[in-house]
Design a protein around this motif. Structure first.
Motif, PDB file in Angstrom:
ATOM      1  N   CYS A 155       0.942  -1.216  -0.056  1.00 38.86           N
ATOM      2  CA  CYS A 155      -0.089  -0.070  -0.122  1.00 38.86           C
ATOM      3  C   CYS A 155       0.913   1.292   0.022  1.00 38.86           C
ATOM      4  N   GLU A 156       2.169   1.274   0.927  1.00 36.96           N
ATOM      5  CA  GLU A 156       2.874   2.300   0.712  1.00 36.96           C
ATOM      6  C   GLU A 156       3.526   2.531  -0.673  1.00 36.96           C
ATOM      7  N   GLN A 157       3.653   1.452  -1.178  1.00 37.18           N
ATOM      8  CA  GLN A 157       4.593   1.422  -2.654  1.00 37.18           C
ATOM      9  C   GLN A 157       3.205   1.970  -3.733  1.00 37.18           C
ATOM     10  N   TYR A 158       2.124   1.502  -3.489  1.00 37.82           N
ATOM     11  CA  TYR A 158       0.972   2.029  -4.458  1.00 37.82           C
ATOM     12  C   TYR A 158      -0.151   2.710  -3.702  1.00 37.82           C
ATOM     13  N   PRO A 159       0.138   4.025  -3.564  1.00 39.50           N
ATOM     14  CA  PRO A 159      -0.784   4.864  -2.717  1.00 39.50           C
ATOM     15  C   PRO A 159      -2.166   5.056  -3.451  1.00 39.50           C
ATOM     16  N   HIS A 160      -2.485   4.709  -4.532  1.00 40.85           N
ATOM     17  CA  HIS A 160      -3.901   5.005  -5.078  1.00 40.85           C
ATOM     18  C   HIS A 160      -4.713   3.512  -5.146  1.00 40.85           C
ATOM     19  N   ILE A 161      -3.907   2.579  -4.809  1.00 38.05           N
ATOM     20  CA  ILE A 161      -4.782   1.313  -4.693  1.00 38.05           C
ATOM     21  C   ILE A 161      -5.348   1.135  -3.279  1.00 38.05           C
TER      22      ILE A 161
END
Length: 303
Positions: A117-123
């Motif tokens: 979640c930190e790596q892909y903030p819009h997921i």
């Protein structure tokens, strides 16, 4: 029959999933009166009652159950359509609904999911942790993590890692009751039995002379929580059969001792499972690979 609005159908799904008008109101930033009016409008358009409403809870009528099942399919189709085009944008977007058992979540995947979640903030991620066997198609999940053989032909599984298991007991138990030298010695010992939904008889699997060997064990303590078996073994209450990963530190410290090492035959694969009808999109593939790498790193640490 009056024409119903598609948005009201989706709102109905949200209400059923949340189990409350007020939670939908807060989550979707609309007033409770609007939620109530739109559900009433949908019932009027369909000329059926969909929900039983009391001051304490909502429940579905037969018509509501039928609509919810079909509406979930429509909701998922809309989500899939959004996911298909989201990969063409500069940012990865969308929602992933996941279910996994408690021990797998606690082992490594809670932390791995946070990192994702930190790596892909819009997921957006919705995680349900439960030992209950979840029907991911009927309940609308995109992904399940399981440590069992895949039997349902409507599902596709990707093996993430093998989970190696260990028979163990505390030094105090072994001193008091003796150390089993062969799997056939186990019926005379008090075994801590892992019972979960859909599990079979109280048999433990070993390998003797190159072949699978089943031993029926006995014990007064049965649970669906592996951590409870671990605590029972630490307390000297009996013999446990546990994933090495969750007792690694206790084996190193000597609080638990592994036994019957040359006969161990239990090795369950940990799988990522998703519906065959919904081929994984880019963000789901990225998450599955992220989980696989996290579990592989964990296994190397324990080997």
């Amino acid at each position: 029959m009056a024409q119903f609005k598609a948005d009201d159908i989706l709102l109905f799904v949200y209400v059923v999933e949340e189990g409350s008008f007020s939670r939908v109101s807060v989550k979707h930033e609309i007033t409770m009166s609007v939620v109530s009016k739109r559900i009433a409008r949908l019932e009027k358009a369909l000329n059926v009652q969909l929900l039983y409403r009391t001051t304490r809870k909502l429940s579905l009528t037969d018509a509501g159950q039928a609509l919810f099942k079909k509406a979930k399919i429509a909701q998922q189709a809309l989500q899939d359509a959004q996911d298909v085009v989201s990969v063409y944008g500069s940012d990865m977007r969308g929602r992933i609904r996941i279910t996994m058992p408690v021990v797998t979540a606690n082992l490594v995947l809670n932390q791995a999911l946070t990192e994702f979640c930190e790596q892909y903030p819009h997921i957006q991620v919705e995680l349900r942790i439960t030992n209950r066997f979840v029907d991911i198609i009927d309940e609308g999940y995109d992904l399940a993590i399981r440590t069992a053989q895949l039997e349902d032909s409507s599902l596709v599984a990707r093996r993430l890692v093998d989970s190696n298991w260990v028979v163990c007991a505390s030094p105090s138990y072994l001193q008091a009751r003796g150390r089993p030298a062969h799997p056939d010695d186990l019926p005379s010992h008090h075994c801590l039995i892992y019972k979960y939904e859909g599990s079979g008889p109280d048999t433990w699997t070993f390998v003797v002379d190159g072949s699978d060997y089943q031993v029926q064990v006995h014990g007064r303590y049965q649970t669906n929580a592996l951590d409870s078996i671990k605590q029972g073994a630490l307390a000297g209450f009996g013999v446990g059969y546990l994933p090495r990963a969750i007792i690694h530190e206790e084996l190193l410290s000597g609080q638990l001792e592994s036994i019957l090492d040359t006969y161990i035959g239990k090795k369950l694969g940990i799988y990522a499972v998703y519906p065959k009808s919904r081929q994984p999109d880019k963000k789901l593939n990225l998450l599955v690979e992220h989980f696989r790498c996290a579990l592989q790193r964990k296994r190397q640490h324990f080997s």
